[in-house]
Enzyme design. Structure first.
Site, PDB file in Angstrom:
ATOM      1  N   ARG A  12      38.799  30.385  46.049  1.00 20.43           N
ATOM      2  CA  ARG A  12      39.572  29.656  47.058  1.00 20.43           C
ATOM      3  C   ARG A  12      39.098  29.900  48.486  1.00 20.43           C
ATOM      4  NH1 ARG A  12      45.321  31.572  45.433  1.00 20.43           N
ATOM      5  NH2 ARG A  12      44.143  33.064  44.163  1.00 20.43           N
ATOM      6  N   SER A  20      16.825  39.643  98.886  1.00 19.33           N
ATOM      7  CA  SER A  20      17.252  38.537  98.030  1.00 19.33           C
ATOM      8  C   SER A  20      16.079  37.674  97.590  1.00 19.33           C
ATOM      9  CB  SER A  20      18.261  37.660  98.772  1.00 19.33           C
ATOM     10  OG  SER A  20      19.452  38.389  98.927  1.00 19.33           O
ATOM     11  N   ASN A  51      54.455  42.904  40.990  1.00 18.12           N
ATOM     12  CA  ASN A  51      53.445  43.949  40.843  1.00 18.12           C
ATOM     13  C   ASN A  51      52.414  43.811  41.953  1.00 18.12           C
ATOM     14  OD1 ASN A  51      51.391  45.653  39.973  1.00 18.12           O
ATOM     15  ND2 ASN A  51      50.654  44.228  38.398  1.00 18.12           N
ATOM     16  N   ALA A 105      35.376  42.592  41.762  1.00 15.57           N
ATOM     17  CA  ALA A 105      34.367  41.782  41.070  1.00 15.57           C
ATOM     18  C   ALA A 105      34.692  40.295  41.107  1.00 15.57           C
ATOM     19  CB  ALA A 105      34.228  42.251  39.629  1.00 15.57           C
ATOM     20  N   GLY A 149      52.439  38.890  39.149  1.00 13.40           N
ATOM     21  CA  GLY A 149      53.026  39.459  37.943  1.00 13.40           C
ATOM     22  C   GLY A 149      54.423  39.970  38.279  1.00 13.40           C
ATOM     23  N   LYS A 203      19.152  44.130  80.768  1.00 12.34           N
ATOM     24  CA  LYS A 203      18.658  44.366  79.410  1.00 12.34           C
ATOM     25  C   LYS A 203      17.793  45.604  79.439  1.00 12.34           C
ATOM     26  CE  LYS A 203      15.044  43.722  77.525  1.00 12.34           C
ATOM     27  NZ  LYS A 203      13.707  43.379  77.046  1.00 12.34           N
ATOM     28  N   GLU A 206      52.732  38.194  33.669  1.00 13.25           N
ATOM     29  CA  GLU A 206      51.996  37.336  34.591  1.00 13.25           C
ATOM     30  C   GLU A 206      52.711  35.991  34.688  1.00 13.25           C
ATOM     31  OE1 GLU A 206      49.295  38.474  36.457  1.00 13.25           O
ATOM     32  OE2 GLU A 206      50.203  40.244  35.571  1.00 13.25           O
ATOM     33  N   TYR A 261      42.844  47.125  45.165  1.00 13.80           N
ATOM     34  CA  TYR A 261      42.107  45.862  45.123  1.00 13.80           C
ATOM     35  C   TYR A 261      41.212  45.749  46.343  1.00 13.80           C
ATOM     36  CZ  TYR A 261      45.070  43.925  41.408  1.00 13.80           C
ATOM     37  OH  TYR A 261      45.697  43.685  40.237  1.00 13.80           O
TER      38      TYR A 261
HETATM   39  C1  UD1 Z   1      46.899  40.795  39.375  1.00 10.09           C
HETATM   40  C2  UD1 Z   1      47.942  41.396  38.424  1.00 10.09           C
HETATM   41  C3  UD1 Z   1      49.331  40.894  38.823  1.00 10.09           C
HETATM   42  C4  UD1 Z   1      49.603  41.255  40.275  1.00 10.09           C
HETATM   43  C5  UD1 Z   1      48.502  40.709  41.160  1.00 10.09           C
HETATM   44  C6  UD1 Z   1      48.691  41.257  42.570  1.00 10.09           C
HETATM   45  C7  UD1 Z   1      46.868  41.634  36.265  1.00 10.09           C
HETATM   46  C8  UD1 Z   1      46.746  41.117  34.905  1.00 10.09           C
HETATM   47  N1  UD1 Z   1      47.662  40.979  37.078  1.00 10.09           N
HETATM   48  O1  UD1 Z   1      46.929  39.411  39.155  1.00 10.09           O
HETATM   49  O2  UD1 Z   1      50.306  41.460  37.991  1.00 10.09           O
HETATM   50  O3  UD1 Z   1      50.852  40.745  40.669  1.00 10.09           O
HETATM   51  O4  UD1 Z   1      47.205  41.148  40.711  1.00 10.09           O
HETATM   52  O5  UD1 Z   1      47.762  40.680  43.427  1.00 10.09           O
HETATM   53  O6  UD1 Z   1      46.274  42.655  36.579  1.00 10.09           O
HETATM   54  N2  UD1 Z   1      39.149  41.589  39.395  1.00 10.09           N
HETATM   55  C9  UD1 Z   1      37.975  42.099  38.874  1.00 10.09           C
HETATM   56  N3  UD1 Z   1      37.556  41.693  37.660  1.00 10.09           N
HETATM   57  C10 UD1 Z   1      38.262  40.823  36.895  1.00 10.09           C
HETATM   58  C11 UD1 Z   1      39.455  40.302  37.421  1.00 10.09           C
HETATM   59  C12 UD1 Z   1      39.875  40.703  38.674  1.00 10.09           C
HETATM   60  O7  UD1 Z   1      37.322  42.915  39.540  1.00 10.09           O
HETATM   61  O8  UD1 Z   1      37.807  40.518  35.809  1.00 10.09           O
HETATM   62  C13 UD1 Z   1      39.597  42.029  40.716  1.00 10.09           C
HETATM   63  C14 UD1 Z   1      39.597  40.922  41.734  1.00 10.09           C
HETATM   64  O9  UD1 Z   1      38.374  40.881  42.451  1.00 10.09           O
HETATM   65  C15 UD1 Z   1      40.761  41.303  42.632  1.00 10.09           C
HETATM   66  C16 UD1 Z   1      41.706  42.044  41.695  1.00 10.09           C
HETATM   67  O10 UD1 Z   1      40.942  42.462  40.610  1.00 10.09           O
HETATM   68  O11 UD1 Z   1      40.383  42.184  43.663  1.00 10.09           O
HETATM   69  C17 UD1 Z   1      42.862  41.202  41.248  1.00 10.09           C
HETATM   70  O12 UD1 Z   1      42.397  40.099  40.546  1.00 10.09           O
HETATM   71  P1  UD1 Z   1      43.153  38.727  40.503  1.00 10.09           P
HETATM   72  O13 UD1 Z   1      42.458  37.796  39.629  1.00 10.09           O
HETATM   73  O14 UD1 Z   1      43.467  38.277  41.867  1.00 10.09           O
HETATM   74  O15 UD1 Z   1      44.520  39.186  39.768  1.00 10.09           O
HETATM   75  P2  UD1 Z   1      45.803  38.337  39.640  1.00 10.09           P
HETATM   76  O16 UD1 Z   1      45.631  37.363  38.565  1.00 10.09           O
HETATM   77  O17 UD1 Z   1      46.181  37.820  40.941  1.00 10.09           O
HETATM   78 CA    CA Z   2      45.216  37.802  43.240  1.00 10.84          CA
END
Ligand code: UD1
Ligand code: CA
Length: 456
Positions: free
Chosen positions: A15, A403, A168, A10, A138, A349, A153, A99
């Site tokens: 970036r 030709s 993590n 989501a 994390g 084609k 985190e 993810y």
């Molecule tokens: C998260 C982990 C962190 C880990 C890292 C690895 C948590 C609190 N932290 O951090 O420990 O090291 O991933 O990459 O879980 N997403 C949603 N909805 C939200 C937030 C995020 O769907 O409200 C999805 C994002 O699209 C993404 C994934 O969850 O695919 C991770 O979200 P992101 O914000 O990148 O997490 P990090 O803060 O990097």
């Molecule tokens: Ca991330």
């Protein structure tokens, strides 16, 4: 036991600086999210649930219909995202959390993670890895028995905690029951005011249940795409895996760094791929072929012993022992038979070319059915378009098209029909007939002298 995957997708992906949702950016020809879904499905997952938010409609549309989606309209954290899928979590079973932006995780690692989880009788297991530069992730904080104490985190971490290299991955295996119990208890009391899924692990522990840590040595598997630099890095890693797989199976790739093969492409033994070649989509290439350099082949079926040089082929087929190029263009719905030569600057084609036929140079063959042993001379144009409609040309076996002829469709050239060079054919050519359709040559004697233009 029922195994479900919940894929978090989501997030906005700020970036990336893109109008396209992050998870729809392509890696090796497929959207990042599609790789993740395929991976989950290859790991015995019975049902995939994707949490969508940013670009939800577009993301949903990209997914196969059997994949379920749930909407997280506000991104309040990974724990909150999981809550959106709450009703889809069974009371008993396993949940794999992935993810949507991490396409490099492998089936082997997911299987090992799940094995570790089941054998260790854990209620949750976290996939971890060591990173030389753990910034942004994390951190895994272990207790004196090396078991999980908590995950912090970056933004909530002390200097000491920040020094920890074990991170993590964000990939977990949960027992459904423990997950369901812990999710509603997660609070957002942290630096980012977000609901952290990582807190579920502490909650499960506090409930007296076991939380496992499964460490993978291959840090590349947990790489996620956050910006375009990482997109290129991830692509490079996946590309190199795909190329290695083909090389191990007996394909020669002269320069793997300059060869781009999509995940689903199949290539037969002893085929040689020259640099600058892109094999895309569902292309299948037979054995003993020579492909490239610099050829782009998308969704094509290529037989055995085929040579394709510096050419572009889309949604077409080339049968055994034929040659294509250099600089040929096969547009959709073209099919080339066996032992055919499609030479330089020839465009096809929606054209079918029979076995042993040749179009060696500079021809356009559109909307055509060409038989066997036909010779299409240099510069022949199949004139298929009158400005409004497209028409078909049929050329039967053993015909010879001189030709620089034009075949004005709809038209039929019958078996052994012979067309004199430079003809513009508008009528059927009977079997075995010579068709001459050009004005006769007239010579005006001494014309140059009379004009005073003679040079000596
Ligand atoms: C998260 C982990 C962190 C880990 C890292 C690895 C948590 C609190 N932290 O951090 O420990 O090291 O991933 O990459 O879980 N997403 C949603 N909805 C939200 C937030 C995020 O769907 O409200 C999805 C994002 O699209 C993404 C994934 O969850 O695919 C991770 O979200 P992101 O914000 O990148 O997490 P990090 O803060 O990097
Ligand atoms: Ca991330």
């Amino acid at each position: 036991m029922k195994l479900k995957a919940i894929i978090l997708a989501a997030g906005e992906g700020k970036r990336m600086k893109s109008r396209l949702p992050k998870v729809l950016h392509k890696v090796c020809g497929q959207p990042i999210l599609e790789h993740v879904v395929e991976l989950a499905e290859a790991s015995y997952v019975e049902e995939c649930i994707v949490v969508v938010g940013h670009g939800a409609e577009e993301v949903k549309k990209s997914l196969p219909t059997h994949v379920k989606t749930v909407l997280q309209s506000e991104q309040l954290g990974t724990g909150h995202a999981m809550m959106m899928a709450y009703d889809n979590i069974d009371d008993n079973g396993l949940v794999l959390v992935l993810y949507g932006d991490g396409p490099l995780i492998t089936e082997e690692t997911l299987k090992s993670l799940m094995d570790y989880h089941t054998k260790g009788d854990y209620s949750a297991t976290v996939l971890t890895t060591d990173l030389t530069n753990p910034q942004g992730y994390g951190r895994i904080i272990r207790d004196e028995n090396l078991q999980l104490k908590k995950i912090v985190e970056e933004k909530d971490a002390t200097t000491e905690e920040k020094a920890v290299k074990e991170i993590n991955s964000g990939i977990y295996c949960f027992s459904s029951k423990a997950l369901k119990k812990s999710l509603p208890l997660i609070k957002n009391e942290n630096a980012q005011k977000e609901y952290y899924l990582t807190d579920a692990l502490t909650l499960i522990k506090e409930d007296g249940l076991k939380v496992g840590l499964y460490k993978t040595l291959d840090y590349k598997e947990i790489m996620a795409v956050n910006d375009r630099l990482q997109l290129a890095e991830v692509e490079e890693i996946m590309r190199s895996r795909i190329n290695s797989r083909h090389m191990k199976e007996g394909v020669t790739i002269i320069n793997p760094k300059a060869t781009y093969i999509d995940k689903k492409v199949k290539i037969g033994q002893d085929t040689i791929i020259y640099p600058g070649t892109m094999l895309k989509g569902k292309t299948v290439i037979g054995e003993d072929c020579i492909i490239g350099p610099n050829s782009v082949i998308e969704d094509c079926q290529i037989g055995n012993g085929v040579e394709i040089q510096n050419s572009n082929l889309v949604e077409s087929s080339v049968d055994d022992f034929s040659t294509v190029g250099p600089f040929a263009y096969l547009r959709p719905n073209s099919s080339v038979g066996k032992h055919v030569k499609i030479g330089d600057f020839v465009e096809l084609k929606n054209a079918k070319i029979g076995d042993h036929s040749k179009a060696s140079h500079l021809a356009y063959i559109g909307d055509a059915e060409v038989g066997q042993h036909v010779n299409i001379g240099c510069g022949v144009v199949f004139v298929n378009y009158d400005g409004k409609n497209k028409f078909k040309t049929i050329v039967e076996d053993y015909a010879f098209i001189g030709s620089n002829s034009n075949l004005i469709a709809p038209v039929l050239v019958k078996k052994n029909g012979f067309i004199a060079s430079g003809s513009t054919i508008t009528k059927e050519v009977p079997e075995g007939a010579l068709a001459v359709a050009r004005s006769r040559q007239e010579n005006k004697e001494n014309w140059v002298t009379r004009k005073g233009m003679l040079k000596e």
